[in-house]
Every structure is written in C-alpha cells, then in structure tokens.
Design an enzyme around this catalytic site. Structure first.
Site, PDB file in Angstrom:
ATOM      1  N   LYS A  12     -47.438  33.837 -35.144  1.00  0.00           N
ATOM      2  CA  LYS A  12     -46.329  33.291 -35.919  1.00  0.00           C
ATOM      3  C   LYS A  12     -46.925  32.649 -37.154  1.00  0.00           C
ATOM      4  O   LYS A  12     -47.777  31.776 -37.056  1.00  0.00           O
ATOM      5  CB  LYS A  12     -45.565  32.246 -35.106  1.00  0.00           C
ATOM      6  CG  LYS A  12     -44.458  31.572 -35.911  1.00  0.00           C
ATOM      7  CD  LYS A  12     -43.795  30.453 -35.139  1.00  0.00           C
ATOM      8  CE  LYS A  12     -42.885  29.652 -36.054  1.00  0.00           C
ATOM      9  NZ  LYS A  12     -42.378  28.441 -35.422  1.00  0.00           N
ATOM     10  N   GLY A  36     -37.825  19.692 -36.774  1.00  0.00           N
ATOM     11  CA  GLY A  36     -37.720  18.384 -36.134  1.00  0.00           C
ATOM     12  C   GLY A  36     -36.472  17.609 -36.474  1.00  0.00           C
ATOM     13  O   GLY A  36     -36.266  16.507 -35.971  1.00  0.00           O
ATOM     14  N   ALA A  92     -36.287  26.285 -35.762  1.00  0.00           N
ATOM     15  CA  ALA A  92     -36.297  24.976 -36.439  1.00  0.00           C
ATOM     16  C   ALA A  92     -34.897  24.446 -36.678  1.00  0.00           C
ATOM     17  O   ALA A  92     -34.020  25.122 -37.204  1.00  0.00           O
ATOM     18  CB  ALA A  92     -37.059  25.005 -37.757  1.00  0.00           C
ATOM     19  N   GLY A  93     -34.722  23.224 -36.271  1.00  0.00           N
ATOM     20  CA  GLY A  93     -33.479  22.521 -36.530  1.00  0.00           C
ATOM     21  C   GLY A  93     -32.457  22.601 -35.422  1.00  0.00           C
ATOM     22  O   GLY A  93     -31.439  21.907 -35.469  1.00  0.00           O
ATOM     23  N   ASN A 136     -38.029  23.730 -30.026  1.00  0.00           N
ATOM     24  CA  ASN A 136     -39.146  22.872 -29.619  1.00  0.00           C
ATOM     25  C   ASN A 136     -38.693  21.421 -29.524  1.00  0.00           C
ATOM     26  O   ASN A 136     -38.463  20.911 -28.442  1.00  0.00           O
ATOM     27  CB  ASN A 136     -40.322  23.032 -30.588  1.00  0.00           C
ATOM     28  CG  ASN A 136     -41.570  22.309 -30.087  1.00  0.00           C
ATOM     29  OD1 ASN A 136     -41.521  21.505 -29.156  1.00  0.00           O
ATOM     30  ND2 ASN A 136     -42.712  22.595 -30.687  1.00  0.00           N
ATOM     31  N   THR A 137     -38.468  20.771 -30.681  1.00  0.00           N
ATOM     32  CA  THR A 137     -38.079  19.350 -30.686  1.00  0.00           C
ATOM     33  C   THR A 137     -36.832  19.092 -29.866  1.00  0.00           C
ATOM     34  O   THR A 137     -36.735  18.087 -29.164  1.00  0.00           O
ATOM     35  CB  THR A 137     -37.839  18.882 -32.128  1.00  0.00           C
ATOM     36  OG1 THR A 137     -38.987  19.171 -32.912  1.00  0.00           O
ATOM     37  CG2 THR A 137     -37.568  17.393 -32.190  1.00  0.00           C
TER      38      THR A 137
END
Lengths: 248, 260
Positions: free
Chosen positions: B97, B158, B184-185, B206-207
């Site tokens: 990635k 994040g 993301a997000g 992830n986050t």
C-alpha cells in the site's frame, strides 16, 4: 522563516490586553472549531476560558485517542554523562556545583541497555550534560550504535545540535529528539543562563526544526511551566508545535 | 454465484480491511482479525531493522491473511519505493500500500509522488494499492501506471469524520475500473455501510476500531455494516424522491379523461 523569526513577531505581544478582550462566547465558538489559529489557541489559555476546562479536557482527550489510539508509551532515561559546562541557575548539573562527575564507558552503556531491555522496555532516552568536549558527538554516536539492537526506539536529550549533526545521529539509529525549552521569554532566558553554550537562545530554540530537517521521526519539546507566566509559555509551545507541523 | 472482491489475481470473501496502528497491544490483533473477518491487514514498516531482536507486530498476524505492508513514513516516491523493496526482501510478500505523506498537519497524501511510486513498483511486479485524495485525474493515472486498486480517503486520517469526500468518491467509483477501497476517515460502521451502498469495493478501517472503547466488538460492527452495505448495493435500492409527491400536477390531466 525560522521559528525564531515567528517567535520574534509575538515576543512583545501584549498578552494582558488580549486576554481582556476574550469573552466566554468567543471561547465557546472556538471550541466548536476543527482547527485553531494561534490567537484562537491563546484565547483558550485565557483566564475566562478556565470555566471551560472540562470541555477542553474532553475535546483534547478525543483528539489524543484519534491520533494515538488507546496507548501509553513507556520509556526510560539513561544518563550517559553528567559533565556540564553551563551555569544554568536552576540546574543541579551546573558546573559551579561540586559532586562526583561520571561518564559511562561503552561497556557500561551496553550492560545498562541489556538490563533495561530485559525488563521489557522498548523505548529508551539517552541523556548527557552540556559538556560537548567530554560527552562528544562521537561518543553519543557510538553509544547509540551499541544499544540499537536492544530497542525499538532511541531518543536523545543532549546539548543542542545543528541539522547535519542530528542527521548523523539519525543515521546511527536515533529516531526521537527531546529538547527542553526552559522558558520562551528571551530576556528571562538570558538571566537564567549566565554562562556556557546553552546561553545561545536562538540556537537552542531552533534545535527542534533542525531535528525535523534531519529526519527525526518524533520531536518532543519539553516546555517547562513556572519560570515565566505559564499562559505565555503554553502559547509559545503551541506556536512552536504549529510551526513544526506546518513547515516541516 | 458468490460476490467476491477481486484484487489482482486473488479473491476475497469479505470487504473490510483493517490496520494495525494505534492498538495498545499487538496481542489484540488476532482477536480483531477474527471479529472483523478481515482477510487483508495493513502494517507500517517505517524503520526496518534486520538486527533488532525485539518483538515484531507481524508475529501476531496469523497465516492465511493477506499482508498489506504500507509505506507509511515515506515523504516522496523514492522513499516509498525503498520501503516497498525492503518489505518484500523481509518476506512480507509483494503486495504494497503506497502512502506518501509530506503534510504533517492533515496527513493528506501526495498524489504526484504516489503515481511515480506506483509506476516503479508495478513495473517490478508488486501488487500496488495506492492511498490518495479522491482526485479523478490521479486515479486515472494510477490505472495507467498499473495499480491493482485505488484507495481514496473519506476524510483525513484519524479524523473519524466519515464520507466528507462522498461526491468525489461517487465519481471515482463510477469512472475507475479497479476496486475502490475507501480508506481513512471511517469512524462509524454506518459510514462504512454508506460507502458500500455507494458501490465501493471495500473499506479500510483503523482508527475507527482502535480508538473504540471495545475494539473487538466495534470490529464486528464494522464487518456487519460493510456486509449490509454491499448487500444493499447489490439489491439495487429503490428510487428516492427529493420531495414528497402526492399528485401529478403536470401530467395528471393525461389520465383524467380516461377516468371519465
């Protein structure tokens, strides 16, 4: 523009006058924002913002968790050497104080590293006093190379360096720079540091950006609160963090 | 016929990808993998130290899961390529990635450097999944450069803000003939569900999981949301009206005569 140039723009700022203009409506609005400008941050440091301490703590906590997850990093400091050539008024290591001075040999450094790593700690911070001619850059570099196999992350907290010198330590295995800014108040700084290389305010102030330029993965500013008025110190700390984030 | 996610020459049954960052303990990772049902997991390889004897996050990733090392820490194409080659040399496989980020404030990716890195690495036989802002032109260049998928962000890394870029994501999904993995997000399962309803091929979270009070349970919630959104997309949602319409003011007269 270096951070010193930015700092100079705010050095003579009339903080008390500004604080007097902040009302609680302004603080509420700022707390709704996603991003802060310097003077927004300063408004949150005002006496009036004190009634919003819980809201600020909640928001800060959310930002921390989003950025770092639910983690705590444990590290331990390892003092390599306590020789110093500065006369900082607040410090026990001052060259004017008489006590046993010592510098670890490389073998002693390795032994300490092995014992520390065996305890499970993966992050270590290496420290020296200000005596660069004794705890030389070469000595620090050799210590870093010696302990590198034992730790995931190696930080340094030593005398200020320029970016070429930091790059040399990054190459050796350092990924984290910690440097203390005892006070941002340039006048007070001169009084507190009457003699020794640490007296050079600008060189020390610009050490964090030199570290960033050299490729340090993390830069920690140890801002002490208490020598000058804390709201101002906190403001300059935030200003420096914002500068580093945007510029480098 | 089963609905499989196809990336390069591999097929996957689930469409939630997970990351390994921001967890208090790498030991959580097998549980998160199990509850998320993820078959692809990303790992940062910033400073690879072959001599280090310390614990490695990869020891906690079970066999059978597709490892997707990322070039997190790379500030330009050259650094990303170097990290990718290191990852492959370390035995992490040939999937990569690409994350090229030189903006430390918002962590937004550099599309130009990402395209350059993709060209180089695809030419060296890597399966390249590039992380980008949802810029259609950059995405098209990535298709030409040989990317195996595109990974446009929903909101800054994040931030947990959801599909702030939804209009641009819709365009990418419409125009790009590669799997679109929204990355993301995504802070809530409902946001991942919406991304899948829009036609995204997969979501990476992830986050949103790592920062939850109970990450294992949240991972399960995200998995269910992604599956639900995909099913909804395949089922073809009914047309929705912008406003309520009780009668047909413009065309009603055509039918009035017939009822007389």
């Amino acid at each position: 523009m270096s951070f010193y140039d930015l700092y100079s723009q705010y050095r003579d700022f009339d903080f008390d006058h500004y604080f007097a203009t902040v009302d609680h409506f302004r603080v509420e609005r700022i707390l709704q924002q996603d991003y802060l400008r310097p003077l927004d941050f300063l408004a949150l440091l005002s006496p009036q913002a004190g009634e919003f301490l819980e809201e600020m703590a909640q928001k800060a906590h959310q930002v921390t968790v989003r950025n770092f997850g639910r983690t705590i990093v444990l590290y331990t400091p390892l003092y390599l050497s306590n020789y110093c050539n500065n006369q900082c008024l607040y410090c026990g290591f001052s060259v004017r104080n008489h006590f046993a001075r010592r510098q670890l040999t490389i073998d002693e450094v390795e032994r300490e590293a092995r014992l520390i790593a065996a305890s499970g700690l993966k992050h270590i911070l290496l420290l020296t006093g200000g005596a660069r001619k004794i705890a030389t850059l070469e000595y620090v570099e050799e210590c870093v190379k010696t302990i590198r196999p034992y730790f995931t992350s190696i930080g340094i907290e030593i005398y200020a360096l320029n970016s070429e010198e930091y790059a040399r330590l990054v190459q050796a295995g350092v990924d984290c720079l910690t440097i203390y800014q005892e006070t941002y108040n340039q006048t007070l700084y001169a009084e507190l540091h009457p003699s020794g290389p640490k007296r050079d305010y600008r060189f020390r102030l610009e050490a964090p950006e030199a570290g960033c330029q050299a490729g340090m993965r993390a830069v920690n500013i140890g801002a002490l609160l208490g020598l000058d008025r804390w709201r101002r110190e906190a403001f300059f700390t935030g200003l420096q963090a914002d500068y580093l984030q945007k510029t480098l | 016929m089963q609905d499989k996610l196809k990336i390069a020459d591999q097929e996957f049954s689930t469409r939630l990808l997970i990351g390994t960052g921001k967890y208090a303990c790498d030991e959580f990772i097998p549980d998160i993998l199990a509850s998320s049902g993820a078959e692809i997991i990303t790992v940062a390889l910033r400073r690879v130290d072959f001599e280090a004897t310390v614990d490695n996050v990869m020891y906690h990733i079970p066999e059978g899961v597709q490892l997707l090392p990322n070039t997190s820490g790379a500030r330009n194409a050259q650094e990303a390529v170097r990290i990718a080659r290191l990852a492959r040399a370390m035995g992490c496989g040939n999937w990569i990635k690409i994350e090229v980020i030189s903006d430390n404030k918002y962590l937004l990716p550099d599309g130009y450097e990402t395209v350059k890195a993709t060209e180089t690495l695809a030419g060296e036989g890597f399966v390249v999944l590039p992380y980008i802002s949802p810029d259609l032109m950059v995405a098209r260049k990535l298709v030409e450069a040989g990317a195996a998928a595109v990974m446009p962000l929903g909101a800054p890394i994040g931030s947990n803000r959801g599909l702030k870029t939804r209009e641009l994501l819709k365009i990418i999904i419409e125009e790009i003939p590669l799997p679109v993995i929204v990355d993301a997000g995504l802070g809530r399962p409902s946001q991942a569900c919406e991304a899948m309803e829009m036609g995204a091929g997969a979501c990476l979270v992830n986050t949103g999981i790592a920062s939850a009070a109970h990450p294992v349970a949240m991972a399960r919630a995200f998995a269910q949301a992604v599956a639900a959104g995909r099913q909804a997309f395949l089922a073809g949602p009914g047309a929705s009206q912008g406003t309520a319409r009780a009668s047909s003011p413009l065309t009603g007269f055509l039918y009035e005569e017939q009822s007389v």
